[in-house]
Design a protein around this motif. Structure first.
Motif, PDB file in Angstrom:
ATOM      1  N   ALA A   1       0.897  -1.163  -0.238  1.00  0.00           N
ATOM      2  CA  ALA A   1      -0.093  -0.127   0.047  1.00  0.00           C
ATOM      3  C   ALA A   1       0.868   1.501   0.001  1.00  0.00           C
ATOM      4  CB  ALA A   1      -0.742   0.008   1.069  1.00  0.00           C
ATOM      5  N   ASP A   2       1.850   1.133   0.556  1.00  0.00           N
ATOM      6  CA  ASP A   2       2.718   2.457   0.721  1.00  0.00           C
ATOM      7  C   ASP A   2       3.604   2.543  -0.330  1.00  0.00           C
ATOM      8  OD1 ASP A   2       1.559   3.184   3.123  1.00  0.00           O
ATOM      9  OD2 ASP A   2       3.045   2.893   4.345  1.00  0.00           O
ATOM     10  N   ARG A   3       4.272   1.490  -0.933  1.00  0.00           N
ATOM     11  CA  ARG A   3       5.271   1.678  -2.106  1.00  0.00           C
ATOM     12  C   ARG A   3       5.052   2.848  -2.976  1.00  0.00           C
ATOM     13  NH1 ARG A   3       9.743  -0.875  -2.840  1.00  0.00           N
ATOM     14  NH2 ARG A   3       9.156  -2.760  -1.505  1.00  0.00           N
ATOM     15  N   PRO A   4       3.845   2.661  -3.297  1.00  0.00           N
ATOM     16  CA  PRO A   4       3.391   3.808  -4.575  1.00  0.00           C
ATOM     17  C   PRO A   4       3.796   5.243  -3.901  1.00  0.00           C
ATOM     18  CG  PRO A   4       1.696   2.154  -4.520  1.00  0.00           C
ATOM     19  CD  PRO A   4       2.372   2.120  -3.425  1.00  0.00           C
ATOM     20  N   TYR A   5       3.762   5.439  -2.627  1.00  0.00           N
ATOM     21  CA  TYR A   5       4.185   6.838  -2.262  1.00  0.00           C
ATOM     22  C   TYR A   5       5.488   6.891  -1.757  1.00  0.00           C
ATOM     23  CZ  TYR A   5      -1.115   6.921  -2.095  1.00  0.00           C
ATOM     24  OH  TYR A   5      -2.364   6.778  -2.420  1.00  0.00           O
ATOM     25  N   SER A   6       6.328   5.992  -1.866  1.00  0.00           N
ATOM     26  CA  SER A   6       7.646   6.075  -1.209  1.00  0.00           C
ATOM     27  C   SER A   6       8.532   6.647  -1.999  1.00  0.00           C
ATOM     28  CB  SER A   6       8.080   4.573  -0.666  1.00  0.00           C
ATOM     29  OG  SER A   6       8.207   3.919  -1.823  1.00  0.00           O
ATOM     30  N   GLU A   7       9.535   7.550  -1.650  1.00  0.00           N
ATOM     31  CA  GLU A   7      10.367   7.942  -2.655  1.00  0.00           C
ATOM     32  C   GLU A   7      11.929   8.273  -1.829  1.00  0.00           C
ATOM     33  OE1 GLU A   7       9.223  12.727  -1.985  1.00  0.00           O
ATOM     34  OE2 GLU A   7       8.462  11.611  -3.553  1.00  0.00           O
ATOM     35  N   GLY A   8      12.921   8.692  -2.391  1.00  0.00           N
ATOM     36  CA  GLY A   8      13.884   9.137  -1.782  1.00  0.00           C
ATOM     37  C   GLY A   8      14.997   7.887  -1.682  1.00  0.00           C
ATOM     38  N   ALA A   9      16.129   8.145  -1.035  1.00  0.00           N
ATOM     39  CA  ALA A   9      17.221   7.402  -0.947  1.00  0.00           C
ATOM     40  C   ALA A   9      17.068   6.068  -0.078  1.00  0.00           C
ATOM     41  CB  ALA A   9      18.600   8.204  -0.499  1.00  0.00           C
ATOM     42  N   ASP A  10      16.005   6.211   0.840  1.00  0.00           N
ATOM     43  CA  ASP A  10      15.615   5.359   1.944  1.00  0.00           C
ATOM     44  C   ASP A  10      14.795   4.328   1.338  1.00  0.00           C
ATOM     45  OD1 ASP A  10      13.687   7.231   2.018  1.00  0.00           O
ATOM     46  OD2 ASP A  10      13.279   6.976   4.051  1.00  0.00           O
ATOM     47  N   ALA A  11      14.273   4.625   0.164  1.00  0.00           N
ATOM     48  CA  ALA A  11      13.219   3.680  -0.325  1.00  0.00           C
ATOM     49  C   ALA A  11      13.817   2.296  -0.762  1.00  0.00           C
ATOM     50  CB  ALA A  11      12.447   4.352  -1.464  1.00  0.00           C
TER      51      ALA A  11
END
Length: 459
Positions: A375-385
């Motif tokens: 559910a969260d992956r579409p909103y994740s971004e940045g180096a920590d993803a």
């Protein structure tokens, strides 16, 4: 019985770990940084304490196995039981779920103080009958592990009172139940072991929760999930004492307000008049309280060689989820039950016990990880993803089609709820009937408006 165990963390996960250990070790020492209140009240040592806590049906079943009668005690103390989807009206990015009366799943809503006090009372009562002596060191904190790279033999602790006295607690088994802020990865490196690999999916979700009292009792909960075009959401749920908790959530740049006067405008932006109208009839009992540490994080303790003998990490210390999905309490119980089942098969002295227990704990959290991370992956971004693997991308595609179908298809919806309530493994979503309906039938949205009429009757 084995010798002694130390549980790092005296919150819900730690208390459930104690329940698992009863009858399998001679002593359990719990290390708790805070001091327990005499009455169920919010306390500083529980960062999410003022937010909504739910037990999904899978968590309830596990709780009844681990601590029989506790669900009834929670309800007797005022926790609210609500059938899903009949009483929990949910708007997803794919439309509303039909309001079906399935009779399959229910959630229990309550405040964290009620939950902690009820479970702790149940565990301590059983400890007195178990033959295991339980000691709780309040206002002490763990500062390191004893032992070496191959075996943990105890914990170094320090008092948080004046003087900051230190002592060593030998143990055959150390259970890390210290939550998402666990310092065990660093402690293990100090023993000469590599820190566990971490998988992180951070959608940047922030949320706030406010307690309100409606003018009249309301029978339903309302859940509004974020969607790409409107990365904001809400949960409107009853708790004990005739109160309700309003949780507002938003992805980066859309975090909800902590000023109560700004709450109605945020709710209005969610475009659901039903919730906004009911909010206008409520009296504020508390201001909104914010929470921002919502990343999904899995530490690979369960990998081959991931833990030394004598050490097991449970619940959030091993795998933690975005709290907005309400899975954490249920996974804490499932982790405790997994630990107990391993203890019945030879106890903590059995060679390979720590690795076997860690794999069992990982299996207990796998379903929650897949659903929260997906559910969260579409909103994740940045180096920590963490970049998704090919198999995970395929799972995300399939789950997206299935989630859309579940809003209006009773067959797919039943399977969807079995899994999201942690009552069935993800393989339930791959049965021939569910898979064929998901892949071959048209993908269409659920109802466009809130379903106020109940459909069908429990069979």
């Amino acid at each position: 019985m084995g010798g002694g165990a130390v549980v790092v963390g005296g919150g819900l996960a730690g208390t459930l770990a104690v329940a698992a250990l009863l009858g399998h070790v001679e002593t359990v020492t719990v290390i708790e940084r805070d001091r327990y209140p005499e009455q169920p009240v919010f306390r500083k040592g529980v960062p999410q304490g003022r937010h909504l806590h739910v037990f999904l049906s899978g968590g309830q079943r596990a709780l009844e196995k681990l601590l029989p009668g506790t669900v009834a005690e929670l309800e007797a103390a005022g926790a609210r039981r609500m059938e899903a989807p009949r009483d929990v009206l949910t708007r997803t990015p794919h439309g509303w779920h039909r309001r079906l009366h399935e009779g399959r799943h229910a959630v229990i809503n309550c405040t964290r103080p009620l939950l902690d006090a009820t479970v702790r009372t149940q565990v301590l009562a059983r400890a007195a009958e178990s033959g295991t002596r339980v000691e709780v060191l309040q206002a002490w904190e763990a500062v390191g592990l004893l032992g070496g790279a191959d075996r943990v033999t105890g914990v170094r602790v320090r008092s948080r009172d004046a003087g900051h006295a230190e002592r060593e607690l030998p143990a055959e088994l150390v259970v890390d139940a210290s939550g998402r802020g666990s310092r065990a990865p660093r402690w293990l490196t100090e023993l000469g072991r590599p820190a566990p690999r971490e998988e992180v999916i951070d959608a940047g979700v922030g949320y706030s929760t406010q307690m309100l009292r409606p003018a009249e009792p309301l029978r339903t909960a309302v859940v509004l999930e974020p969607r790409p075009a409107l990365p904001r959401g809400a949960a409107w749920s009853p708790v004990e004492g005739g109160n309700r908790l309003l949780t507002l959530a938003g992805v980066r740049g859309h975090h909800p307000p902590t000023d109560g006067s700004a709450v109605p405008d945020f709710v209005a932006s969610l475009d659901e008049p039903y919730l906004l109208d009911h909010l206008g009839t409520c009296e504020a009992v508390s201001p909104p309280y914010a929470y921002r540490d919502t990343a999904n994080r899995r530490r690979d303790y369960h990998a081959p060689g991931g833990v030394p003998e004598g050490f097991v990490a449970v619940s959030d210390a091993a795998c933690t989820f975005n709290p907005i999905y309400g899975q954490g309490m249920s996974v804490a119980v499932l982790s405790g039950l997994a630990l107990r089942e391993c203890l019945t098969d030879g106890g903590p002295r059995r060679p390979g016990f720590a690795a076997a227990a860690q794999r069992a704990v990982a299996r207990a959290s796998e379903t929650a990880w897949l659903t929260a991370a997906g559910a969260d992956r579409p909103y994740s971004e940045g180096a920590d993803a963490t970049s998704p693997r090919t198999a995970e991308r395929l799972q995300t595609w399939y789950f997206g089609r299935l989630a859309a179908r579940a809003t209006h298809d009773p067959t797919v919806g039943a399977a969807f709820r079995d899994v999201t309530h942690l009552a069935a493994p993800p393989s339930r979503l791959l049965t021939p009937t569910v898979a064929l309906r998901t892949i071959l039938l048209p993908r269409r949205p659920g109802p466009a408006s809130i379903p106020l009429r109940v459909e069908g009757a429990a069979g």
